[in-house]
Write an enzyme that holds these catalytic residues in place. Structure first.
Site, PDB file in Angstrom:
ATOM      1  N   LYS A 215       0.686  -1.314   0.041  1.00  9.62           N
ATOM      2  CA  LYS A 215      -0.121  -0.012   0.229  1.00  9.62           C
ATOM      3  C   LYS A 215       0.832   1.285   0.105  1.00  9.62           C
ATOM      4  CE  LYS A 215      -3.062   3.036   0.621  1.00  9.62           C
ATOM      5  NZ  LYS A 215      -4.093   3.657  -0.092  1.00  9.62           N
ATOM      6  N   CYS A 269      -3.006  10.763   1.547  1.00  6.66           N
ATOM      7  CA  CYS A 269      -2.405   9.793   1.269  1.00  6.66           C
ATOM      8  C   CYS A 269      -1.442   9.994   0.588  1.00  6.66           C
ATOM      9  CB  CYS A 269      -3.521   8.792   0.179  1.00  6.66           C
ATOM     10  SG  CYS A 269      -5.228   9.033   0.614  1.00  6.66           S
TER      11      CYS A 269
HETATM   12  N1  SAJ Z   1      -1.240  15.069  -8.787  1.00  6.07           N
HETATM   13  C1  SAJ Z   1      -0.407  15.842  -9.633  1.00  6.07           C
HETATM   14  N2  SAJ Z   1      -0.298  15.167 -10.865  1.00  6.07           N
HETATM   15  C2  SAJ Z   1      -0.936  14.321 -11.420  1.00  6.07           C
HETATM   16  C3  SAJ Z   1      -1.595  13.569 -10.428  1.00  6.07           C
HETATM   17  C4  SAJ Z   1      -1.938  14.011  -9.125  1.00  6.07           C
HETATM   18  O1  SAJ Z   1      -0.128  16.848  -9.205  1.00  6.07           O
HETATM   19  O2  SAJ Z   1      -0.578  13.697 -12.275  1.00  6.07           O
HETATM   20  C5  SAJ Z   1      -1.726  15.633  -7.550  1.00  6.07           C
HETATM   21  C6  SAJ Z   1      -3.243  15.839  -7.218  1.00  6.07           C
HETATM   22  O3  SAJ Z   1      -3.646  17.073  -7.555  1.00  6.07           O
HETATM   23  C7  SAJ Z   1      -3.541  15.692  -5.914  1.00  6.07           C
HETATM   24  C8  SAJ Z   1      -2.164  14.582  -5.457  1.00  6.07           C
HETATM   25  O4  SAJ Z   1      -1.457  14.723  -6.464  1.00  6.07           O
HETATM   26  O5  SAJ Z   1      -2.954  16.819  -4.997  1.00  6.07           O
HETATM   27  C9  SAJ Z   1      -2.831  13.304  -5.296  1.00  6.07           C
HETATM   28  O6  SAJ Z   1      -4.114  12.875  -5.942  1.00  6.07           O
HETATM   29  P1  SAJ Z   1      -4.300  11.701  -6.620  1.00  6.07           P
HETATM   30  O7  SAJ Z   1      -5.628  11.760  -7.456  1.00  6.07           O
HETATM   31  O8  SAJ Z   1      -3.225  11.035  -7.595  1.00  6.07           O
HETATM   32  O9  SAJ Z   1      -4.436  10.816  -5.603  1.00  6.07           O
HETATM   33  P2  SAJ Z   1      -5.497  10.511  -4.189  1.00  6.07           P
HETATM   34  O10 SAJ Z   1      -4.512  11.048  -3.116  1.00  6.07           O
HETATM   35  O11 SAJ Z   1      -6.615  11.224  -4.293  1.00  6.07           O
HETATM   36  O12 SAJ Z   1      -5.684   9.031  -4.021  1.00  6.07           O
HETATM   37  C10 SAJ Z   1      -4.476   8.142  -3.961  1.00  6.07           C
HETATM   38  C11 SAJ Z   1      -4.625   7.030  -4.840  1.00  6.07           C
HETATM   39  N3  SAJ Z   1      -3.098   6.393  -5.127  1.00  6.07           N
HETATM   40  C12 SAJ Z   1      -2.691   6.060  -6.346  1.00  6.07           C
HETATM   41  O13 SAJ Z   1      -3.127   6.366  -7.212  1.00  6.07           O
HETATM   42  C13 SAJ Z   1      -1.652   5.130  -6.131  1.00  6.07           C
HETATM   43  C14 SAJ Z   1      -5.717   5.997  -4.518  1.00  6.07           C
HETATM   44  O14 SAJ Z   1      -5.842   4.940  -5.321  1.00  6.07           O
HETATM   45  C15 SAJ Z   1      -5.386   5.556  -3.012  1.00  6.07           C
HETATM   46  O15 SAJ Z   1      -6.491   4.793  -2.548  1.00  6.07           O
HETATM   47  C16 SAJ Z   1      -5.460   6.768  -2.227  1.00  6.07           C
HETATM   48  O16 SAJ Z   1      -4.233   7.681  -2.546  1.00  6.07           O
HETATM   49  C17 SAJ Z   1      -5.133   6.428  -0.606  1.00  6.07           C
HETATM   50  O17 SAJ Z   1      -6.097   6.563  -0.052  1.00  6.07           O
HETATM   51  O18 SAJ Z   1      -3.969   5.855  -0.338  1.00  6.07           O
END
Ligand code: SAJ
Length: 418
Positions: A215, A269
């Site tokens: 995880k 996360c």
């Molecule tokens: N972000 C970027 N660039 C990207 C993708 C995301 O700057 O290309 C930023 C987003 O704006 C945000 C952060 O990263 O601030 C995280 O966003 P996210 O959509 O990537 O992820 P979370 O935090 O909403 O959810 C993540 C997910 N993990 C992965 O994709 C590996 C989700 O599947 C998990 O269940 C969740 O963390 C968790 O609860 O751990």
């Protein structure tokens, strides 16, 4: 694998993960009691009202409550299975703070009956699930724990981390594959029977510590990849290149898929979990630590850039669009946008600062006392602004007329207005 589970389940922690899990189980026909220390949340859930924004959760919750499959309380009941989904924040030294997990275990242990299972869903450093098993044994010396013997234990303990994406939780909870890590194989088999109630993806059985580390690894993988995109954005800024164009072109390579740069990485996360790896193995976690530092630095860099842009104006008005940690959610936890607005407001206390956030009706506590910051609708804020800073790519902002931006200095940290 065991037959489908038919007993009762208590879900402890009715947050972003616990509540959707409780709803999914209740919708699958299980008798579920949701438990939370927060009476306001318990009251809302008991009335069938969702305390936060998540698509499709409201309809599932009201159905589960009206069919009396899901109830809510502040007291942990006796149940056949306990799912612990409480927060695991990090302390100042970046070590995981397991105090909420410990409190939940202390509530569960006195009510545990023979044959029951305790499942930890909270993201935790390797070894935590085994500790849960040991804590229960200390609190209930009359019961034999799975960590203690190869024989038939009196209770079972497993770690089943969630992997759902906020904004798509109700879909991904059903369709994603699920890692199920047992303190013993029998624990994993028993836990898997519970997830079979609603999970249509594969149930991937492993040991508890591997599940915990997997995880953390998933979120560190994403953090490191976003850090590459964010570092590229700084390099391109320095070299006066358009990072979005560079990435667009590079991603035409069949084995390259660079993620999207932004104002930083937020949420509870990805901005947190990699630190648990660093905390567990500090000497070896150089790349993971650096990625965290790059992503944590990005909001400060964006704030500095905005401050520099204000220097051209005598009494500038700045409109900041978005406060949440990502698009189309109402969650402000670890939000880079919030950090940026705070940085700007503290550096320029006299600045006329307009904030637009369609997912809130009042400014968060961090911004409430700022004399010159106010929450406004996009149209008013942009109309008066000299500088427009796009911090969150909410659909609401994507649909705004580009004509509104004419004549303004625009700083688009998400690349939606290229
Ligand atoms: N972000 C970027 N660039 C990207 C993708 C995301 O700057 O290309 C930023 C987003 O704006 C945000 C952060 O990263 O601030 C995280 O966003 P996210 O959509 O990537 O992820 P979370 O935090 O909403 O959810 C993540 C997910 N993990 C992965 O994709 C590996 C989700 O599947 C998990 O269940 C969740 O963390 C968790 O609860 O751990």
């Amino acid at each position: 694998m065991e037959e489908k589970f038919t007993g009762s389940i208590a879900v402890i922690g009715l947050g972003y993960i616990g509540l959707p899990t409780a709803v999914a189980l209740a919708t699958g026909g299980i008798e579920v009691v949701g438990v939370d220390v927060n009476e306001r949340i318990v009251g809302a859930v008991a009335r069938g009202e969702v305390p936060f924004v998540e698509p499709d959760l409201a309809i599932g919750l009201s159905g589960a409550v009206s069919m009396e499959r899901l109830t809510a309380t502040t007291k942990v009941p006796e149940a056949d299975a306990y799912i612990i989904a409480v927060p695991t924040p990090f302390a100042d030294d970046h070590q995981a703070d397991l105090s909420f997990v410990r409190s939940a275990v202390e509530e569960v242990a006195p009510r545990l009956h023979a044959g029951a299972i305790v499942i930890l869903e909270s993201t935790s450093p390797p070894g935590t699930t085994e500790s849960v098993s040991r804590w229960i044994a200390e609190l209930r010396p009359d019961l034999l724990g799975p960590h203690a013997s190869e024989g038939v234990p009196d209770y079972y303990v497993a770690h089943c981390p969630e992997r759902v994406l906020p904004g798509r939780i109700m879909v991904e909870m059903v369709t994603n594959d699920r890692v199920v890590g047992g303190v013993t194989h029998a624990c994993a088999v028993k836990a898997a029977a519970i997830y079979k109630v609603f999970c249509q993806g594969k149930l991937v059985l492993t040991d508890a510590a591997s599940a915990e580390m997997a995880k953390l690894t998933e979120n560190a993988y994403r953090d490191v990849n976003i850090a590459l995109a964010n570092e590229l954005s700084l390099i391109c800024e320095d070299l006066r290149l358009d990072v979005w164009e560079v990435i667009r072109v590079a991603n035409h390579h069949p084995r390259v898929n660079i993620l999207t740069p932004g104002p930083g990485v937020g949420g509870h996360c990805i901005a947190v979990d990699p630190w648990f790896i660093v905390g567990a193995s500090p000497e070896q976690s150089r790349l993971i630590r650096t990625a965290r530092e790059i992503n944590d630095h990005k909001p400060h860099h964006v704030a500095q850039q905005v401050i520099r842009k204000t220097e051209r104006f005598r009494n500038p008005t700045v409109a900041c669009l978005g406060l949440t940690y990502k698009a189309n959610v109402d969650d402000l936890r670890e939000s880079p946008a919030l950090q940026i607005v705070e940085d700007i407001a503290h550096a320029l206390p006299d600045l006329d600062l307009r904030i637009v956030e369609p997912f809130t009706t009042e400014l968060p506590a961090e911004l409430r006392d700022l004399p010159n910051a106010r929450l406004q609708h996009a149209s008013e804020a942009i109309e008066d602004a000299d500088i427009v800073v796009l911090l969150v790519d909410h659909d609401h902002f994507r649909s705004l007329s580009r004509n509104w931006l004419e004549g303004k200095v625009v700083y688009d940290t998400r690349g939606i207005w290229r």
